[in-house]
Design a protein around this motif. Structure first.
Motif, PDB file in Angstrom:
ATOM      1  N   ASN A 246       0.858  -1.180   0.000  1.00 39.17           N
ATOM      2  CA  ASN A 246       0.000   0.000   0.000  1.00 39.17           C
ATOM      3  C   ASN A 246       0.899   1.236   0.000  1.00 39.17           C
ATOM      4  O   ASN A 246       1.440   1.617   1.025  1.00 39.17           O
ATOM      5  CB  ASN A 246      -0.935   0.022   1.212  1.00 39.17           C
ATOM      6  CG  ASN A 246      -2.048   1.041   1.046  1.00 39.17           C
ATOM      7  OD1 ASN A 246      -1.870   2.072   0.399  1.00 39.17           O
ATOM      8  ND2 ASN A 246      -3.206   0.750   1.625  1.00 39.17           N
ATOM      9  N   PRO A 247       1.054   1.864  -1.178  1.00 38.17           N
ATOM     10  CA  PRO A 247       1.904   3.052  -1.263  1.00 38.17           C
ATOM     11  C   PRO A 247       1.200   4.309  -0.769  1.00 38.17           C
ATOM     12  O   PRO A 247       1.771   5.396  -0.823  1.00 38.17           O
ATOM     13  CB  PRO A 247       2.183   3.149  -2.765  1.00 38.17           C
ATOM     14  CG  PRO A 247       0.944   2.592  -3.395  1.00 38.17           C
ATOM     15  CD  PRO A 247       0.501   1.468  -2.480  1.00 38.17           C
ATOM     16  N   GLY A 248      -0.042   4.143  -0.311  1.00 39.52           N
ATOM     17  CA  GLY A 248      -0.864   5.285   0.078  1.00 39.52           C
ATOM     18  C   GLY A 248      -1.986   5.480  -0.917  1.00 39.52           C
ATOM     19  O   GLY A 248      -2.200   6.570  -1.448  1.00 39.52           O
ATOM     20  N   TYR A 249      -2.708   4.368  -1.198  1.00 37.78           N
ATOM     21  CA  TYR A 249      -3.821   4.444  -2.144  1.00 37.78           C
ATOM     22  C   TYR A 249      -4.825   5.493  -1.685  1.00 37.78           C
ATOM     23  O   TYR A 249      -5.117   5.634  -0.483  1.00 37.78           O
ATOM     24  CB  TYR A 249      -4.525   3.087  -2.253  1.00 37.78           C
ATOM     25  CG  TYR A 249      -3.670   1.984  -2.842  1.00 37.78           C
ATOM     26  CD1 TYR A 249      -3.070   2.126  -4.085  1.00 37.78           C
ATOM     27  CD2 TYR A 249      -3.488   0.786  -2.156  1.00 37.78           C
ATOM     28  CE1 TYR A 249      -2.293   1.107  -4.629  1.00 37.78           C
ATOM     29  CE2 TYR A 249      -2.716  -0.238  -2.683  1.00 37.78           C
ATOM     30  CZ  TYR A 249      -2.123  -0.074  -3.922  1.00 37.78           C
ATOM     31  OH  TYR A 249      -1.365  -1.080  -4.451  1.00 37.78           O
ATOM     32  N   ILE A 250      -5.367   6.237  -2.645  1.00 38.21           N
ATOM     33  CA  ILE A 250      -6.392   7.241  -2.367  1.00 38.21           C
ATOM     34  C   ILE A 250      -7.518   7.088  -3.376  1.00 38.21           C
ATOM     35  O   ILE A 250      -7.360   6.423  -4.402  1.00 38.21           O
ATOM     36  CB  ILE A 250      -5.817   8.671  -2.424  1.00 38.21           C
ATOM     37  CG1 ILE A 250      -5.172   8.944  -3.795  1.00 38.21           C
ATOM     38  CG2 ILE A 250      -4.823   8.899  -1.292  1.00 38.21           C
ATOM     39  CD1 ILE A 250      -4.662  10.372  -3.972  1.00 38.21           C
ATOM     40  N   ALA A 251      -8.661   7.708  -3.093  1.00 39.19           N
ATOM     41  CA  ALA A 251      -9.843   7.576  -3.945  1.00 39.19           C
ATOM     42  C   ALA A 251      -9.728   8.485  -5.168  1.00 39.19           C
ATOM     43  O   ALA A 251     -10.535   9.398  -5.392  1.00 39.19           O
ATOM     44  CB  ALA A 251     -11.101   7.887  -3.149  1.00 39.19           C
ATOM     45  N   THR A 252      -8.696   8.241  -5.967  1.00 44.42           N
ATOM     46  CA  THR A 252      -8.456   8.965  -7.207  1.00 44.42           C
ATOM     47  C   THR A 252      -8.112   7.949  -8.278  1.00 44.42           C
ATOM     48  O   THR A 252      -7.374   6.993  -8.019  1.00 44.42           O
ATOM     49  CB  THR A 252      -7.272   9.949  -7.038  1.00 44.42           C
ATOM     50  OG1 THR A 252      -7.591  10.894  -6.012  1.00 44.42           O
ATOM     51  CG2 THR A 252      -6.989  10.696  -8.339  1.00 44.42           C
ATOM     52  N   ASP A 253      -8.657   8.125  -9.472  1.00 46.31           N
ATOM     53  CA  ASP A 253      -8.396   7.158 -10.535  1.00 46.31           C
ATOM     54  C   ASP A 253      -6.900   6.982 -10.758  1.00 46.31           C
ATOM     55  O   ASP A 253      -6.139   7.952 -10.833  1.00 46.31           O
ATOM     56  CB  ASP A 253      -9.052   7.622 -11.833  1.00 46.31           C
ATOM     57  CG  ASP A 253     -10.541   7.347 -11.854  1.00 46.31           C
ATOM     58  OD1 ASP A 253     -11.000   6.579 -10.997  1.00 46.31           O
ATOM     59  OD2 ASP A 253     -11.245   7.902 -12.712  1.00 46.31           O
ATOM     60  N   GLY A 254      -6.491   5.718 -10.860  1.00 46.10           N
ATOM     61  CA  GLY A 254      -5.093   5.391 -11.038  1.00 46.10           C
ATOM     62  C   GLY A 254      -4.319   5.315  -9.735  1.00 46.10           C
ATOM     63  O   GLY A 254      -3.175   4.870  -9.730  1.00 46.10           O
ATOM     64  N   LYS A 255      -4.935   5.730  -8.636  1.00 48.76           N
ATOM     65  CA  LYS A 255      -4.254   5.702  -7.342  1.00 48.76           C
ATOM     66  C   LYS A 255      -5.046   4.925  -6.297  1.00 48.76           C
ATOM     67  O   LYS A 255      -4.704   4.922  -5.132  1.00 48.76           O
ATOM     68  CB  LYS A 255      -3.999   7.131  -6.854  1.00 48.76           C
ATOM     69  CG  LYS A 255      -3.078   7.918  -7.770  1.00 48.76           C
ATOM     70  CD  LYS A 255      -2.822   9.323  -7.254  1.00 48.76           C
ATOM     71  CE  LYS A 255      -1.891  10.083  -8.188  1.00 48.76           C
ATOM     72  NZ  LYS A 255      -1.626  11.461  -7.704  1.00 48.76           N
ATOM     73  N   GLN A 256      -6.142   4.290  -6.747  1.00 49.47           N
ATOM     74  CA  GLN A 256      -6.918   3.441  -5.857  1.00 49.47           C
ATOM     75  C   GLN A 256      -6.256   2.072  -5.731  1.00 49.47           C
ATOM     76  O   GLN A 256      -5.364   1.723  -6.498  1.00 49.47           O
ATOM     77  CB  GLN A 256      -8.335   3.240  -6.409  1.00 49.47           C
ATOM     78  CG  GLN A 256      -9.155   4.495  -6.587  1.00 49.47           C
ATOM     79  CD  GLN A 256     -10.587   4.173  -6.946  1.00 49.47           C
ATOM     80  OE1 GLN A 256     -11.504   4.480  -6.214  1.00 49.47           O
ATOM     81  NE2 GLN A 256     -10.802   3.547  -8.084  1.00 49.47           N
ATOM     82  N   ASN A 257      -6.737   1.281  -4.778  1.00 45.90           N
ATOM     83  CA  ASN A 257      -6.378  -0.130  -4.744  1.00 45.90           C
ATOM     84  C   ASN A 257      -6.677  -0.714  -6.127  1.00 45.90           C
ATOM     85  O   ASN A 257      -7.792  -0.564  -6.636  1.00 45.90           O
ATOM     86  CB  ASN A 257      -7.209  -0.838  -3.664  1.00 45.90           C
ATOM     87  CG  ASN A 257      -7.068  -2.340  -3.697  1.00 45.90           C
ATOM     88  OD1 ASN A 257      -7.523  -2.996  -4.631  1.00 45.90           O
ATOM     89  ND2 ASN A 257      -6.492  -2.893  -2.663  1.00 45.90           N
ATOM     90  N   PRO A 258      -5.691  -1.347  -6.776  1.00 47.47           N
ATOM     91  CA  PRO A 258      -5.899  -1.789  -8.166  1.00 47.47           C
ATOM     92  C   PRO A 258      -6.974  -2.859  -8.332  1.00 47.47           C
ATOM     93  O   PRO A 258      -7.607  -2.927  -9.386  1.00 47.47           O
ATOM     94  CB  PRO A 258      -4.519  -2.300  -8.584  1.00 47.47           C
ATOM     95  CG  PRO A 258      -3.780  -2.558  -7.316  1.00 47.47           C
ATOM     96  CD  PRO A 258      -4.316  -1.587  -6.315  1.00 47.47           C
ATOM     97  N   LEU A 259      -7.167  -3.705  -7.313  1.00 47.83           N
ATOM     98  CA  LEU A 259      -8.227  -4.708  -7.405  1.00 47.83           C
ATOM     99  C   LEU A 259      -9.584  -4.022  -7.427  1.00 47.83           C
ATOM    100  O   LEU A 259     -10.474  -4.400  -8.200  1.00 47.83           O
ATOM    101  CB  LEU A 259      -8.131  -5.673  -6.220  1.00 47.83           C
ATOM    102  CG  LEU A 259      -8.866  -7.001  -6.326  1.00 47.83           C
ATOM    103  CD1 LEU A 259      -8.307  -7.855  -7.453  1.00 47.83           C
ATOM    104  CD2 LEU A 259      -8.803  -7.774  -5.012  1.00 47.83           C
TER     105      LEU A 259
END
Length: 531
Positions: A246-259
């Motif tokens: 978890n690099p610091g996923y956020i609720a932004t496209d391309g930065k969310q949890n990939p699953l």
């Protein structure tokens, strides 16, 4: 390989060369010409998560986890298995992109004892990536494969030689993790274990165990595996926690949890096409609904509308398969929809949840197999039961670490596990002590790993099936409860399945003198496979 180097430079913001204008020094201070291992590692680990998802997403259509939903077209090779050399171009290139990241870290830290842990992580993750590559392609560029512009037409190395060297690299990494002195910590660069070196050593040891079990299955490498098992540093231990990034996923496209991004929705809440076009298979669902095993605890934490209205079907059925759930993917068990979908337990835990790399459940079940087969000393039944328990824990754990039921109430893992045993009182696939032979015990172990890796790592469970024949299917059967092979399969094999991927067309274009020819997806075995 030229494309691989270029993509790596763009992805990692690293330039391995510099230039000067003939007009004089022309350096842009805002454009990086080099990067430290501390800057490259978090990006590399994050990319590994994305890469693993790609391997999983391609394999889960072959190993029975997913089938085509009704109302969607264009399935092609997904349901016929008529793969071409263009089918896995992206997978091949992306693997080498990630490998070059780790190669850069390994090379730049090799002579610096203060960065020894970074060096060991790079060795470990190169083994992780290369093993996946070999498991579906066989022989690959290895000894010359990561030299970039120095060698854009690398020779292919034997898959057995590659595996042997990867094991030795893991041994070297474990030695660094356990004996290095004066090394700097990994700090915030470690987005997998938060700088915990003990867990890195256990991760490397677990990966080594996974690889040695495959090697022990082959007459070509069984002697090597036996020697390595005898010398294995078991005092290091194996993973007892889930390895996640978890690099610091956020609720932004391309930065969310990939699953989540791939199978639930984008940041705006629009449902994913990948999640809507896939539904669970009748075959796999049978390990939850009582057809093969009754598993109300994990079933409810795995599938939305479990045992009542979950859409399930058969791969290749383009007429009768139901459509996906109207407002959710079948693998989301939370509340709310769209942008307001609430993070919860299960598989799609949330937009900012950790991404799983190697689960503790798999670690325990790998140990169970090694103990059963006498490769290592230990209690196979205890490891088997711990594997199931760890699977329950993963599915019922939310993003905060709380163990919850689908309605948000506290969930008692002990009660859930005991109920599972009670639901299957005479089933040796659940109650290990009922297995009456080594073969039945192995079947129980691999079947439980298949369940534990459902929608988490289709690549690894497909490898297990090709290696052991479990979970058991009835070859050639069109009954979706007895086989997960597509009813539109073009495979001439008795099981009607493919056994590998074809080399990327880019290799035939850029490296034609070295890429193996005559490879067939139905007959060219990976070295550890059964026939």
């Amino acid at each position: 390989m030229k494309n691989i180097l270029r993509i790596f430079i763009l992805a990692s913001f690293i330039s391995l060369t510099s230039c000067e204008s003939f007009l004089g020094d022309n350096v842009n201070p805002n454009s990086a010409t080099s990067a430290t291992p501390e800057l490259v590692l978090p990006n590399a680990l994050t990319n590994t998560g994305n890469l693993l998802l790609s391997y999983h997403a391609s394999a889960m259509w072959i190993n029975g986890y997913t089938v085509n939903a009704g109302g969607y077209g264009g399935w092609g090779a997904t349901v016929t298995y008529n793969m071409t050399t263009t089918s896995y171009n992206g997978l091949w290139a992306s693997t080498y992109d990630d490998l070059i990241n780790y190669q850069y870290i390994e090379e730049t830290t090799a002579e610096d004892p203060s960065l020894a842990y970074f060096n060991a992580v790079a060795k470990t993750m190169k083994a992780f990536d290369y093993a996946m590559l070999v498991d579906v392609f066989g022989d690959v560029p290895y000894s010359e494969g990561l030299k970039g512009a120095e060698n854009v037409t690398p020779a292919y190395d034997s898959q057995t030689v590659v595996y042997q060297d990867l094991v030795e690299q893991l041994t070297a990494a474990i030695d660094i993790f356990t004996t290095a002195t004066g090394a700097n910590g990994l700090g915030s660069a470690d987005v997998m274990f938060g700088g915990n070196i003990t867990r890195w050593a256990q991760f490397a040891n677990t990966l080594k165990l996974r690889m040695l079990l495959k090697m022990a299955s082959s007459s070509e490498t069984s002697s090597f595996a036996a020697t390595q098992f005898a010398a294995m540093n078991t005092s290091v231990g194996f993973l007892s926690v889930d390895a996640t990034v978890n690099p610091g996923y956020i609720a932004t496209d391309g930065k969310q949890n990939p699953l989540w991004q791939r199978y639930h929705s984008n940041a705006a809440g629009s449902l994913s096409g990948s999640g809507r076009s896939a539904i669970p298979s009748i075959f796999t669902y049978g390990f939850y609904d009582g057809t093969k095993i009754l598993d109300t605890g994990r079933g409810a934490a795995t599938y939305r509308s479990f045992n009542s209205n979950t859409p399930v079907g058969q791969l290749g059925n383009l007429v009768d398969n139901p459509a996906a759930l109207a407002s959710q993917t079948a693998w989301f068990v939370g509340s709310g929809s769209g942008a307001s979908a609430t993070a919860t337990n299960g598989l799609l835990k949330g937009r900012t949840a950790d991404f799983p790399i190697l689960l503790a459940s798999e670690s325990y079940l790998l140990q169970a197999e090694a103990y059963l087969m006498g490769y290592l000393s230990g209690d196979d039944q205890d490891a088997f039961e711990n594997g199931i328990y760890a699977s329950f824990r993963y599915l019922h754990e939310d993003m905060t670490g709380a163990i919850i039921a689908n309605n948000g109430d506290d969930y008692d893992l002990n009660d859930g596990y005991e109920l599972y045993m009670e639901e299957n009182p005479s089933n040796y696939l659940v109650n290990y002590s009922l297995a009456s032979s080594t073969e039945e015990k192995l079947e129980a172990i691999i079947t439980q790993k298949y369940v534990a890796l459902n929608f988490v790592n289709g690549h690894e469970s497909w490898a297990d099936f090709r290696r052991t024949g479990y979970p058991k299917i009835v070859n050639g059967s069109a009954d979706p409860k007895l086989s997960f092979a597509s009813i539109l399969s073009s495979s001439p094999r008795a099981d009607k399945l493919p056994i590998r991927y074809l080399y990327a067309s880019s290799e035939f274009q850029l490296n034609p003198e070295n890429v193996p020819t005559g490879i067939d997806q139905f007959s060219s075995l990976i070295f550890w496979q059964a026939q």
